[in-house]
Write a protein that holds these residues in place. Structure first.
Motif, PDB file in Angstrom:
ATOM      1  N   UNK A   1      42.116  30.191  34.005  1.00 35.35           N
ATOM      2  CA  UNK A   1      42.696  31.193  33.118  1.00 35.35           C
ATOM      3  C   UNK A   1      42.067  32.567  33.317  1.00 35.35           C
ATOM      4  N   UNK A   2      40.808  32.603  33.791  1.00 35.49           N
ATOM      5  CA  UNK A   2      40.169  33.913  33.960  1.00 35.49           C
ATOM      6  C   UNK A   2      40.745  34.689  35.139  1.00 35.49           C
ATOM      7  N   UNK A   3      41.579  34.033  35.953  1.00 39.69           N
ATOM      8  CA  UNK A   3      42.227  34.725  37.060  1.00 39.69           C
ATOM      9  C   UNK A   3      43.557  35.358  36.649  1.00 39.69           C
ATOM     10  N   UNK A   4      44.001  35.076  35.425  1.00 36.70           N
ATOM     11  CA  UNK A   4      45.262  35.649  34.958  1.00 36.70           C
ATOM     12  C   UNK A   4      45.259  37.179  34.998  1.00 36.70           C
ATOM     13  N   UNK A   5      44.163  37.854  34.584  1.00 36.34           N
ATOM     14  CA  UNK A   5      44.156  39.327  34.681  1.00 36.34           C
ATOM     15  C   UNK A   5      44.296  39.834  36.113  1.00 36.34           C
ATOM     16  N   UNK A   6      43.753  39.094  37.088  1.00 36.99           N
ATOM     17  CA  UNK A   6      43.906  39.507  38.482  1.00 36.99           C
ATOM     18  C   UNK A   6      45.361  39.399  38.924  1.00 36.99           C
ATOM     19  N   UNK A   7      46.029  38.327  38.503  1.00 30.52           N
ATOM     20  CA  UNK A   7      47.446  38.182  38.830  1.00 30.52           C
ATOM     21  C   UNK A   7      48.265  39.279  38.169  1.00 30.52           C
ATOM     22  N   UNK A   8      47.917  39.615  36.947  1.00 36.34           N
ATOM     23  CA  UNK A   8      48.611  40.712  36.256  1.00 36.34           C
ATOM     24  C   UNK A   8      48.370  42.036  36.971  1.00 36.34           C
ATOM     25  N   UNK A   9      47.126  42.267  37.395  1.00 28.72           N
ATOM     26  CA  UNK A   9      46.801  43.495  38.139  1.00 28.72           C
ATOM     27  C   UNK A   9      47.623  43.567  39.424  1.00 28.72           C
ATOM     28  N   UNK A  10      47.744  42.451  40.104  1.00 32.14           N
ATOM     29  CA  UNK A  10      48.526  42.394  41.342  1.00 32.14           C
ATOM     30  C   UNK A  10      49.976  42.779  41.086  1.00 32.14           C
TER      31      UNK A  10
END
Length: 368
Positions: free
Chosen positions: A208-217
């Motif tokens: 779940x902590x990778x969700x912000x990276x996916x959003x940034x992408x």
């Protein structure tokens, strides 16, 4: 209805046989081919092979292994996981995967990355002090090659090209190319800059902590004026008949490779407690029964907004026979269950949206 894909990755870890003796690199290579054939028979979407240049891993030339697999399979897509572009030549990488694409009837994919190991740099004569610059410059050239037009390009670390055509061309469309990243915002934005699909290597901590990276992408794609692109997850795992069996079988083999790498990188010894925490609902190790792993994959895909999950099924010295059983469960039990869970979640979401729409219409009628 969203379409999802499910794949497998291996680093070609050198494993032990039924008697506990270490297998030869050659035997591990032959076993990988059999693992891929099983994945194809089970209807999985992708089979990826990592590139390494050290004794714990048997694969230093993934494209050769993938070419062999192409001749034994029918539909599964075949690619790297990852190709260390920094210490390779972009033209040769493109040529090798374009060749694989032709031989496999359009099934080749390449995942480009910087890699988490550095052995290839001194091996091929590259300066580690230029680690960042090498990747950025070579990715720029590779991106130009994907257009399959005569390339004019110049950089600081490689000879320039002038109206250079590269052969063989990809037969239909363009070579499917992903960027693999390990959690750096800069790497995510770089992938968006080139408009290339993203693979998130989630190997520790909560997915779940990778969700912000996916959003940034996704935000970066929009800002660069690029079309939407898929996001994939790559994570390690192992599937057995029960959670307890999966952890007990995997643990000694997982411990061997993590401790070996940890000694090189200054980590403390891995503990069973840490291992089990990573295998919990909030960790990055997808190990357990089919139901446990399916629930965890479905949650990760929803949290990140990813549309593909690639299970790294090889883990240290885990034997070939155990991996074959895990692959069988993944393809025949886990993937169908994940699709079922995701479809149910989408249906629930649609029902909620319809309920809100009805409420809005009722409010509008009351006001009228």
């Amino acid at each position: 209805m969203q379409t999802y894909e499910f794949g497998l990755d291996t680093f070609g870890d050198v494993t032990v046989g039924p008697d506990g003796a270490t297998l030869s690199h050659a035997q591990v290579l032959r076993n990988i081919v059999e693992e891929a054939v099983l994945a194809d028979r089970l209807g999985l979407d992708f089979f990826g092979i990592g590139e390494h240049h050290r004794h714990e891993f048997a694969v230093s030339a993934p494209e050769v292994v993938l070419g062999t697999i192409a001749g034994r399979t029918e539909r599964i897509h075949l690619g790297s996981a990852v190709t260390v572009l920094s210490s390779d030549d972009p033209v040769r990488v493109f040529q090798r995967f374009a060749t694989l694409d032709g031989l496999s009837g359009g099934r080749a994919e390449v995942i480009l990355g910087r890699g988490s190991f550095i052995e290839s740099f001194p091996l091929f004569g590259y300066d580690l002090a230029q680690y960042q610059e090498l990747f950025e410059e070579k990715l720029e050239l590779f991106s130009a090659l994907l257009e399959q037009e005569p390339v004019t390009w110049s950089g600081a670390l490689r000879a320039p090209l002038t109206e250079q055509r590269v052969f063989p061309p990809v037969e239909h469309g363009r070579l499917k190319t992903w960027i693999g990243v390990g959690g750096s915002p800069e790497s995510v934005v770089r992938a968006a800059h080139y408009g290339l699909p993203l693979v998130l290597a989630i190997i520790g901590g909560s997915p779940a902590r990778f969700a912000p990276l996916a959003d940034l992408y996704r935000k970066a794609l929009a800002q660069f004026g690029k079309p939407e692109q898929p996001v994939a997850i790559h994570s390690p795992g192992f599937i057995a008949d029960s959670d307890e069996e999966a952890l007990d079988v995997l643990w000694p083999h997982y411990q061997v490779i993590i401790d070996r790498i940890g000694r090189e990188r200054g980590w403390g010894a891995v503990t069973r407690e840490h291992f089990e925490a990573e295998a919990s609902a909030h960790g990055a190790l997808f190990a357990g029964s089919s139901e446990t792993v399916a629930q965890k994959i479905a949650a990760a895909l929803r949290n990140v907004g990813a549309v593909r999950f690639d299970l790294k099924y090889s883990n240290g010295t885990l034997p070939h026979e155990a991996m074959m059983g895990s692959i069988e469960r993944y393809g025949s039990e886990v993937v169908p269950r994940v699709r079922e869970l995701l479809a149910a979640a989408e249906q629930t979401s649609e029902t909620d949206a319809e309920r809100l729409a009805r409420a809005d219409r009722a409010d509008a009628a009351a006001e009228g």
